[in-house]
Design an enzyme around this catalytic site. Structure first.
Site, short mmCIF file in Angstrom:
data_model
loop_
_atom_site.label_atom_id
_atom_site.label_comp_id
_atom_site.label_asym_id
_atom_site.label_seq_id
_atom_site.Cartn_x
_atom_site.Cartn_y
_atom_site.Cartn_z
N GLU A 285 45.02 -11.40 -2.69
CA GLU A 285 45.36 -10.15 -3.38
C GLU A 285 45.17 -8.95 -2.47
OE1 GLU A 285 43.29 -9.85 -7.14
OE2 GLU A 285 44.56 -11.40 -8.03
N GLU A 377 47.87 -17.20 -9.43
CA GLU A 377 46.63 -16.98 -10.17
C GLU A 377 46.91 -16.14 -11.41
OE1 GLU A 377 43.11 -15.47 -7.95
OE2 GLU A 377 42.75 -14.20 -9.70
C1 IDC Z 1 36.37 -13.03 -9.84
C2 IDC Z 1 35.48 -14.10 -10.42
C3 IDC Z 1 34.07 -13.56 -10.54
C4 IDC Z 1 33.64 -13.04 -9.20
C5 IDC Z 1 34.61 -12.00 -8.68
C6 IDC Z 1 34.28 -11.49 -7.29
O1 IDC Z 1 36.00 -14.52 -11.66
O2 IDC Z 1 33.20 -14.58 -10.99
O3 IDC Z 1 32.36 -12.43 -9.33
O4 IDC Z 1 35.89 -12.59 -8.61
O5 IDC Z 1 34.44 -12.47 -6.34
C7 IDC Z 1 41.18 -11.66 -9.18
C8 IDC Z 1 40.69 -12.36 -7.97
C9 IDC Z 1 39.57 -13.30 -8.30
C10 IDC Z 1 38.67 -12.72 -9.39
C11 IDC Z 1 39.50 -12.59 -10.65
C12 IDC Z 1 38.71 -12.08 -11.86
O6 IDC Z 1 41.71 -13.04 -7.26
O7 IDC Z 1 38.83 -13.56 -7.13
O8 IDC Z 1 37.62 -13.61 -9.62
N1 IDC Z 1 40.62 -11.71 -10.38
O9 IDC Z 1 38.16 -10.83 -11.61
N2 IDC Z 1 42.22 -10.85 -9.24
C13 IDC Z 1 42.29 -10.35 -10.47
C14 IDC Z 1 41.27 -10.89 -11.23
#
Ligand code: IDC
Length: 459
Positions: A285, A377
């Site tokens: 992302e 995702e």
């Molecule tokens: C989130 C995880 C969370 C973690 C955070 C930071 O769910 O447990 O603490 O990342 O690493 C994304 C990202 C993905 C995120 C997810 C939800 O690709 O890594 O995971 N998210 O926030 N993009 C939008 C949402």
């Protein structure tokens, strides 16, 4: 009288010979072993060994193999009686509840091991003295995947127009799950959970989210590279596609990780070049960065992949957390007007159903006729990864993706304590990934969507 006994003797001889040469008299034997390093750390590792009996039923079995490196030792095993002789020979004997194996039946055993030098995988196994010549994970020869799996039906994928096409040049949609960060939830990815994903969820793909920061790849490049490779093998053994996700997130400019990306992709692309099940996702992302910067990054990383693995599909992240720019006030036109200079690529679109609704769906509907899109995702909850499941928005999204034949992977196949996780907290400490009792609301919703029959064209 004499003549009569001579006749009897001749008959007995004929009968004896018949018995000797009758096919029923010879027990059919054969086996397959999938050996997977499910996690590895300094001096230690955990291995999962799936044994499949391909011969006649057995009511007792002994698995034997040699550790390829003298420093490798079994420390503690489970689901079998494990022992290691003074040399490198390891023996596992079936126990009460798994000593009977019907034809085609499998059992999962495993152990924690230690190692001093390298930690290569054993490549030859015997079951009751018979060589297991089925596919051996990590071994030299690959056997064809089971008939009827997503990979065996679709083979090597490629981009055709705005679609993902299979080996028959027909558009397909892959539906599957993403891991959580493998640096945190490694224990959730083992033989039992991957079996459940392939067999109960009927998942077509498994996205391997390898964070680069946040205790990820940058802390142990070799270890994470090998962990990703073994997860690719586990997906392959079960006929699922694997998306290798270089999970950049913070910082948002993928160019920060350009050198790491080149090193990582040169290695995984060379190692997995001959596999049909691998898809590369080069930047999860991008955020706080222009499309031009993302495009520049892509045009440096893609040639590295192509040099080693020329025919694999590559997914390129898009601006604004892979929102096609929408979350930054832009839209897909910046990509349409200035696409990445490469072929056989798709563009990532990510959404979280409780945060991203109609205006994002409108952008995707519009973009889908101009750009090959892959939803590598998405979550059923808010963009934090937590909060309540938005059932109506999730359903609207999935209906749209089905209609447009856009492939997707759901965040996450894990037991993280957050709404987006498919399993309840603690699930990955056990071995049940199949019953409905272990599913969260999100997991139950997504499993009901993913596990419906695929309609992959076969010609
Ligand atoms: C989130 C995880 C969370 C973690 C955070 C930071 O769910 O447990 O603490 O990342 O690493 C994304 C990202 C993905 C995120 C997810 C939800 O690709 O890594 O995971 N998210 O926030 N993009 C939008 C949402």
């Amino acid at each position: 009288m004499k003549r009569f006994s001579a006749l009897l003797a001749t008959c007995a001889m004929v009968l004896g010979l018949t018995a000797l040469f009758s096919p029923q008299a010879v027990a059919a034997t054969g086996c397959r072993v999938d050996y997977t390093v499910t996690s590895q750390w300094q001096g230690g590792f955990q291995a999962g060994v799936k044994i499949t009996n391909l011969g006649d039923p057995v009511t007792g079995w002994t698995l034997e193999f040699s550790m390829p490196d003298a420093g490798q030792k079994v420390v503690q095993g489970w689901n079998a009686a494990w022992s290691q002789s003074s040399d490198s020979t390891v023996t596992a004997v079936g126990i009460d509840w798994n000593r009977t194996l019907a034809t085609g039946a499998s059992t999962d055993v495993g152990f924690v091991g230690s190692f001093t030098g390298a930690n290569p995988k054993p490549t030859t196994f015997t079951l009751n003295g018979v060589a297991c010549t089925g596919s051996v994970d990590g071994g030299g020869e690959e056997s064809p995947p089971d008939p009827g799996t997503p990979v065996s039906i679709n083979g090597q994928l490629h981009v055709c127009g705005v679609n993902l096409c299979n080996q028959h040049n027909r558009p397909i949609q892959l539906r599957g799950m993403s891991t959580h960060g493998i640096q945190w939830f490694g224990k959730c990815y083992n033989s039992a959970s991957l079996d459940a994903l392939a067999e109960d969820w009927k998942s077509d793909l498994f996205r391997v989210a390898m964070y680069v920061q946040e205790e990820g790849y940058e802390t142990d490049p070799a270890g994470f590279t090998s962990r990703v490779n073994s997860l690719v093998d586990m997906a392959e053994a079960r006929g699922m596609y694997a998306v290798i996700d270089f999970h950049t997130l913070t910082p948002g400019d993928p160019n920060y990780n350009l050198d790491r990306a080149k090193t990582f992709f040169a290695s995984v692309a060379a190692r997995n070049a001959n596999k049909e099940n691998v898809i590369y996702e080069i930047a999860n992302e991008p955020n706080g960065v222009s499309w031009t910067a993302v495009k520049n990054y892509a045009e440096q990383v893609i040639p590295v992949i192509r040099a080693a693995d020329p025919d694999a599909v590559v997914i390129v992240g898009t601006r604004g957390w892979s929102s096609l720019g929408v979350s930054d006030g832009s839209d897909e036109s910046e990509i349409v007007n200035n696409p990445v200079n490469a072929t056989n690529i798709m563009y990532a679109f990510h959404f979280y159903a409780a945060s991203h609704k109609d205006n994002y769906r409108t952008a995707v509907s519009r973009a889908a006729s101009q750009l090959p899109l892959f939803v590598s995702e998405f979550g059923t909850v808010s963009a934090t990864g937590g909060g309540a499941v938005d059932r109506s928005s999730s359903t609207a999204w999935l209906d749209l993706l089905d209609r447009l034949k856009i492939s997707y992977a759901n965040w996450t196949y894990s037991d993280a304590n957050e709404g987006s996780a498919a399993f309840k907290p603690g699930t990955c400490n056990g071995s049940d990934y199949s019953s409905s009792g272990v599913l969260t609301e999100s997991g139950a919703l997504i499993k009901s969507r993913i596990s419906t029959a695929d309609d992959f064209p076969t010609s």
